[in-house]
Design a protein around this motif. Structure first.
Motif, PDB file in Angstrom:
ATOM      1  N   TYR A 297      12.321   2.811  -0.571  1.00 24.89           N
ATOM      2  CA  TYR A 297      11.716   1.479  -0.707  1.00 24.89           C
ATOM      3  C   TYR A 297      12.438   0.676  -1.783  1.00 24.89           C
ATOM      4  O   TYR A 297      12.653  -0.528  -1.646  1.00 24.89           O
ATOM      5  N   VAL A 298      12.797   1.362  -2.867  1.00 28.26           N
ATOM      6  CA  VAL A 298      13.482   0.652  -3.951  1.00 28.26           C
ATOM      7  C   VAL A 298      14.875   0.248  -3.481  1.00 28.26           C
ATOM      8  O   VAL A 298      15.334  -0.874  -3.725  1.00 28.26           O
ATOM      9  N   ILE A 299      15.541   1.159  -2.764  1.00 27.45           N
ATOM     10  CA  ILE A 299      16.864   0.838  -2.209  1.00 27.45           C
ATOM     11  C   ILE A 299      16.765  -0.382  -1.306  1.00 27.45           C
ATOM     12  O   ILE A 299      17.558  -1.327  -1.405  1.00 27.45           O
ATOM     13  N   ALA A 300      15.757  -0.390  -0.447  1.00 34.60           N
ATOM     14  CA  ALA A 300      15.584  -1.517   0.482  1.00 34.60           C
ATOM     15  C   ALA A 300      15.413  -2.821  -0.285  1.00 34.60           C
ATOM     16  O   ALA A 300      15.982  -3.862   0.080  1.00 34.60           O
ATOM     17  N   ALA A 301      14.651  -2.753  -1.379  1.00 31.67           N
ATOM     18  CA  ALA A 301      14.427  -3.965  -2.172  1.00 31.67           C
ATOM     19  C   ALA A 301      15.726  -4.427  -2.837  1.00 31.67           C
ATOM     20  O   ALA A 301      16.061  -5.618  -2.817  1.00 31.67           O
ATOM     21  N   LEU A 302      16.470  -3.473  -3.376  1.00 31.70           N
ATOM     22  CA  LEU A 302      17.741  -3.822  -4.051  1.00 31.70           C
ATOM     23  C   LEU A 302      18.758  -4.362  -3.047  1.00 31.70           C
ATOM     24  O   LEU A 302      19.489  -5.316  -3.337  1.00 31.70           O
ATOM     25  N   VAL A 303      18.804  -3.743  -1.861  1.00 29.06           N
ATOM     26  CA  VAL A 303      19.726  -4.186  -0.805  1.00 29.06           C
ATOM     27  C   VAL A 303      19.441  -5.633  -0.431  1.00 29.06           C
ATOM     28  O   VAL A 303      20.341  -6.459  -0.268  1.00 29.06           O
ATOM     29  N   LYS A 304      18.139  -5.942  -0.339  1.00 29.14           N
ATOM     30  CA  LYS A 304      17.753  -7.307   0.026  1.00 29.14           C
ATOM     31  C   LYS A 304      18.129  -8.300  -1.071  1.00 29.14           C
ATOM     32  O   LYS A 304      18.729  -9.352  -0.810  1.00 29.14           O
TER      33      LYS A 304
ATOM     34  N   VAL B 229       0.852  -1.193   0.000  1.00 28.32           N
ATOM     35  CA  VAL B 229       0.000   0.000   0.000  1.00 28.32           C
ATOM     36  C   VAL B 229       0.890   1.246   0.000  1.00 28.32           C
ATOM     37  O   VAL B 229       2.087   1.170   0.260  1.00 28.32           O
ATOM     38  N   GLY B 230       0.289   2.370  -0.285  1.00 29.06           N
ATOM     39  CA  GLY B 230       0.975   3.651  -0.147  1.00 29.06           C
ATOM     40  C   GLY B 230       1.863   3.997  -1.322  1.00 29.06           C
ATOM     41  O   GLY B 230       1.988   3.256  -2.288  1.00 29.06           O
ATOM     42  N   GLU B 231       2.469   5.198  -1.209  1.00 33.37           N
ATOM     43  CA  GLU B 231       3.371   5.672  -2.252  1.00 33.37           C
ATOM     44  C   GLU B 231       4.709   4.967  -2.169  1.00 33.37           C
ATOM     45  O   GLU B 231       5.153   4.581  -1.090  1.00 33.37           O
ATOM     46  N   MET B 232       5.362   4.857  -3.301  1.00 31.52           N
ATOM     47  CA  MET B 232       6.751   4.401  -3.323  1.00 31.52           C
ATOM     48  C   MET B 232       7.661   5.614  -3.139  1.00 31.52           C
ATOM     49  O   MET B 232       7.236   6.767  -3.274  1.00 31.52           O
TER      50      MET B 232
END
Lengths: 645, 377
Positions: A348-355, A341-344
């Motif tokens: 958030y993208v950094i967190a996804a790439l880091v993971k 939910v919510g805005e990106m």
């Protein structure tokens, strides 16, 4: 915005996304544009309306989004290019017509621009419009930056004419309301003459009657149009790839998320590992293009806002391709790599790439985050979400609240969207108890008003703005009158669509383009449908209270009370206070028994302050709008008003 | 007497159904208001102590404090409270006449007090249809319009609070026992306001066994008689057990049992039938149509009665012994009913910070809740 029409081809301007879309419409030679105000979409129609005469366009604020779509479609049927604009909720309203429209197809290019609001920054839902494109079986385009916001509009019109159907171009708040550098294109010289051709063979798409029937035949045609769009999407210039030939990770995104992805990849320095496929055409997905990219990479990250629309459509393609190219790992919303939910944002993208890349990354030192939080807490004054000083809604809700409290039968108010939605909060004395779609307050009240046979004995009040009245209250009012529901409808007539920036509506004597227009009188409409109707000034609080008390007492069918008082920010009022206000500190009894800071603790107009040191209220002359209402609220007569010369 | 704030008033009185809408808390501030016979709290007020709570006759009423102020003695629990004399009374030739409920004594005394300047305004209760409608009267000619019993709980004291704001300083108040209790509490300046001055010069109490919830009565009557046609309401003395409605076309009798559910809870814990905290109290005269019972309590009340009689505004006569005995029995029965109920709900002499409806010394309490068989002081 003169540059919208005066800007020369090749020149660059800093344009808001909505201005870029408006310029794109001008460059596409749009003849007709219609919409209903709604954040974040309103500036598109506003900007077009300003240049309508110069550009030889017809631009209107329609009474609602369905009508806007119909007005635009008429132009298309007559061979003109037309645009209709709305916020995401508006597509729900328009969808009934749209589903019929797309079955029959369009003639002149027609583009619908919904501006979605991920994160519901100025909405009360996060519903989005992309799934409508799938449901309507029409092409969906999503600009990924400000230049594209302009350029894609023209491309959308060309596409619409190539396939003979409606095209959706979807924006979001961060594109519509942010600004970027845009290089202008040329404006067209001539416009086609309008003519609706209807005398040909009944099934002829250009010469026959226009309808979605016979469905079995027309639906096949419609799907062929969509297939044609898909094939055009394969070479669409708005689908771009940046990154290595064989990336470790393929990031697929669209819209404003494109900017977040670019930023995240740059911040993490992973441009040699992650490739970015930015799609401008997100429904239907160009299968061959997607296949080319999937073949080169086994892991995919999908970045999008709100519902997993791109993700699901991609997974369908991936499943279809799996036998040939093998399975792919897709990180997205369903596996919680991306919030659901919510805005990106870039984080958030950094967190996804880091993971996914198993990196370590700290956006900011932990103590910085903590200190920043403290600074915000200590340095920024606490501010309530509140009505403006001089806002008629404050006076209206004060009276509504007091009348329902006096009546003492647990009465309540049903409302909907507008500034008056704040009636749910302290500034509206928590008087508003239901808030849904435009017009829903009256519809709900109509329903509540028939529950007396089941023992319901609470007074029922509905509230509506003036623009909302025309948008969708009238059918609900007719319903309530016809079924003799015991309700009181209060229309907050503040003379404009105030919340979205004072756009005119059918109740005013002016139209979107600034031309004179016949106004429709709300009072006459209410009387004509059979509601007992009274008009009063909510600033005359005693009279308003007495009228309202009389209306909600007893079972009298539908009662309408029109509170007529312009918005404090309306052009005719702003900066022109009616009264000079005075507060006599010697009369003010402050916290003492008999008042206990009624004006600053309960009434809470921002124009009144509590002087802690001297223990009395005072008027903030800088922001006081001089409406005079607090003089009626003060129990001791410490606040007085004097008419300004 | 313990004084709390509006929050406690809301919790203990308004939300428990004890409120009888006397109007004592209304127009003191913007937080309490009355409409169609019901008192409502408009907004929350966070004061720890307020006049609203201090004046309310349905919470923290200390009968010993009231008695000490009125009679310099603890409360005795005597059925009719402290008094000097009881008379039979009716309006005299100079009273101007009117459509009285019984003997017209109240209207006559108010006119007399206004005309002789004993009071500068009178707080009375009129009727608008079946809705009680309080009023502030400054000319004796206006009094007659307020004559007649209402039998509904009425926000009479709103007009008292309005009168204070308008600057009247010697008002006469006509009201029920609960209203007289509120007025007595108000006159004792419980919040110890430095600028307080007693705005009341005369109190005329009305006998009351119970009142009816005005909205409840209206809803009840809706099916029986058009509100605008009702001319008069009467409850004949026991054992009739009926309420009589006189309309333009007919007389309707309603068994009291049918309307007992309309009696507010606040009336069921009221121990006062004869308006003990007034200068004089007036009620119907049992067995003597056209006469009132007049209980004279204070010196001021005695002087008023005597002067009004000498001036021909009222006629006084000796009160029969048997009637006094019956009156005492009825008053004692109300006390017992009220204290039995209040005690069973833990609302009397509450300890350890618990809030009470009534406080009274043990001796008087025991006397009141013992069998009131044939009590005669």
């Amino acid at each position: 915005m003169s540059e919208l029409i005066e800007g020369k081809p090749g020149q660059r301007y800093l344009l808001m996304g909505n201005q870029a879309i408006a310029r794109g419409a001008l460059e596409a030679g749009v003849s007709v544009a219609a919409g209903y105000p709604g954040t974040p979409s309103s500036e598109i129609i506003e900007n077009l309306a300003k240049v309508a005469d110069e550009a030889n366009m017809y631009v209107e604020w329609s009474s609602n989004e369905k009508v806007a779509a119909e007005v635009a479609a008429a132009a298309s049927f007559a061979g003109l290019r037309s645009l209709c604009v709305m916020k995401q909720n508006g597509v729900n309203v328009a969808s009934d017509f749209l589903l019929h429209l797309v079955g029959g197809g369009t003639r002149g290019g027609m583009v619908i621009v919904p501006c979605d609001d991920p994160g519901a920054l100025s909405s009360i839902n996060e519903g989005e419009s992309r799934h409508f494109a799938r449901m309507l079986e029409i092409p969906l385009l999503e600009p990924g930056d400000f230049q594209e916001a302009k350029d894609m509009v023209k491309w959308a019109f060309e596409l619409s004419e190539q396939i003979g159907n409606l095209v959706m171009l979807r924006s979001v708040t961060r594109l519509s309301h942010a600004s970027g550098s845009v290089k202008l294109g040329a404006l067209p010289e001539n416009r086609p003459r309008a003519r609706f051709r209807h005398g040909g063979f009944v099934l002829d798409p250009q010469e026959g009657a226009v309808t979605s029937a016979p469905v079995a035949y027309k639906h096949v045609l419609q799907q062929e149009k969509l297939e044609k769009a898909e094939s055009l999407f394969e070479d669409c210039p708005f689908n771009t790839y940046t990154g290595p030939e064989n990336p470790e990770l393929l990031v697929i995104t669209s819209s404003a998320c494109n900017l977040y992805c670019r930023e995240a990849i740059e911040i993490l320095g992973v441009s040699d590992r992650a490739g970015l496929l930015k799609l401008g055409t997100t429904w239907p997905l160009p299968k061959k293009l997607i296949r080319t990219h999937l073949e080169n990479c086994s892991k995919v990250l999908v970045v999008e806002e709100v519902i997993p629309f791109l993700e699901e459509n991609l997974k369908v393609l991936a499943a279809e391709l799996a036998m040939e190219i093998g399975p792919r790992t897709i990180f997205a919303k369903r596996d919680k790599t991306i919030p659901s939910v919510g805005e990106m944002n870039p984080d958030y993208v950094i967190a996804a790439l880091v993971k996914i890349f198993d990196l370590s990354y700290e956006a900011a030192p932990a103590d910085y985050v903590e200190k920043a939080g403290l600074c915000v807490m200590a340095g920024a004054p606490g501010r309530d979400l509140t009505f403006c000083p001089g806002c008629p809604h404050r006076a209206s809700y004060w009276t509504l609240h007091n009348v329902l409290a006096l009546d003492n039968r647990d009465g309540f108010i049903c409302g909907d969207i507008g500034c008056y939605s704040l009636g749910m909060r302290e500034t509206g004395y928590y008087a508003l108890k239901t808030m849904h779609a435009m017009g829903s307050g009256t519809g709900l009240a109509s329903g509540f008003g028939k529950l007396d046979q089941f023992g319901m004995d609470q007074p029922i009040v509905a509230v509506s703005g003036d623009s909302t009245f025309f948008h969708s209250v009238i059918p609900a009012l007719v319903n309530a009158v016809h079924y003799n529901a015991d309700i009181t409808l209060v229309v907050f007539d503040n003379s404009g669509t105030a919340m979205t920036g004072f756009q005119p509506h059918p109740g005013l004597e002016v139209d979107a383009m600034g031309h004179d227009a016949p106004s429709i009188d709300i009072e006459s409409v209410c009387r004509a449908v059979g509601a007992q109707t009274t008009v009063c000034d909510p600033f005359d609080m005693e009279l308003t209270r007495d009228i309202l008390l009389e209306k909600i007492t007893g079972k009298n069918g539908v009662q309408v009370l029109i509170f007529k008082q312009s918005c404090a920010l309306s052009p005719e009022k702003k900066g022109k206070p009616r009264y000079e206000m005075h507060l006599d500190e010697n009369i003010c009894i402050g916290e003492n028994c008999g008042c206990n800071k009624l004006c600053t603790r309960v009434f809470k107009c921002p124009g009144l302050n509590w002087d802690e040191k001297n223990q009395h209220a005072r008027i903030d002359e800088v922001i006081c709008a001089g409406c005079g209402v607090c003089a009626s609220v003060c129990p001791t007569g410490a606040i007085t008003k004097k008419e300004r010369a | 007497m313990q004084i709390y704030g509006p929050g406690e008033l809301l919790d203990d009185v308004l939300q428990t159904g004890l409120c009888i809408s006397c109007g004592a808390c209304v127009h003191l501030c913007p937080y309490f208001a009355t409409w169609r016979g019901k008192t409502a709290m408009m907004f929350s007020c966070d004061r720890k102590q307020g006049r609203c709570h201090a004046f309310c006759p349905k919470t923290e009423v200390d009968l010993d404090q009231l008695s000490s102020k009125a009679n310099n003695a603890d409360y005795t629990g005597a059925p009719m409270g402290a008094y000097q004399q009881v008379f039979m009374a009716r309006a005299g030739d100079k009273s101007g006449g009117g459509d009285f409920q019984d003997g017209g004594t109240v209207s006559a005394l108010v006119r007399f007090a206004l005309e002789t300047g004993r009071i500068d305004a009178a707080v009375l209760t009129g009727r608008n249809g079946l809705m009680p409608s309080p009023g502030l009267v400054t000319h004796s000619g206006e009094v007659a319009a307020f004559a007649g019993s209402k039998y509904t709980a009425a926000p009479t004291l709103v007009s008292l609070n309005d009168g204070i704001k308008q600057g009247y300083g010697r008002m006469g108040v006509v009201g029920t026992p609960c209203q007289m209790t509120a007025v007595a509490q108000m006159r004792s300046n419980p919040m110890q306001d430095s600028d307080f001055s007693d705005p009341v010069a005369l109190t005329i109490g009305l006998f009351c066994t119970w009142a009816l919830d005005a909205r409840g009565l209206l809803a009840f009557m809706e099916k029986r008689a058009p509100e605008e046609e009702i001319l008069k309401i009467r409850i004949p003395p026991p054992p009739a057990g009926i309420l009589v409605l006189e309309t333009q076309s007919r007389t309707i009798e309603i068994p009291l049992d049918d309307i007992r559910s309309l009696v507010p809870e606040g009336c069921r814990v009221c121990p006062d039938m004869t308006a003990e905290w007034a200068d004089v109290s007036v009620g119907a005269m049992e067995g003597e149509d056209g006469w009132n019972t007049l209980v004279v309590r204070s010196e001021k009340g005695l002087k008023l009665a005597e002067d009004a009689a000498s001036a021909g505004y009222i006629v006084l006569a000796d009160f029969p012994e048997t009637s006094l005995s019956h009156l005492n029995t009825a008053a004692a029965a109300k006390k017992k009913r009220a204290f039995d109920r209040a005690c069973s709900q833990g609302l009397v002499n509450t300890e350890k910070g618990g809030r009470a409806v009534l406080r009274v010394n043990k001796q008087a309490l025991e006397k009141m809740i013992s069998e009131p068989g044939g009590i005669h002081e």
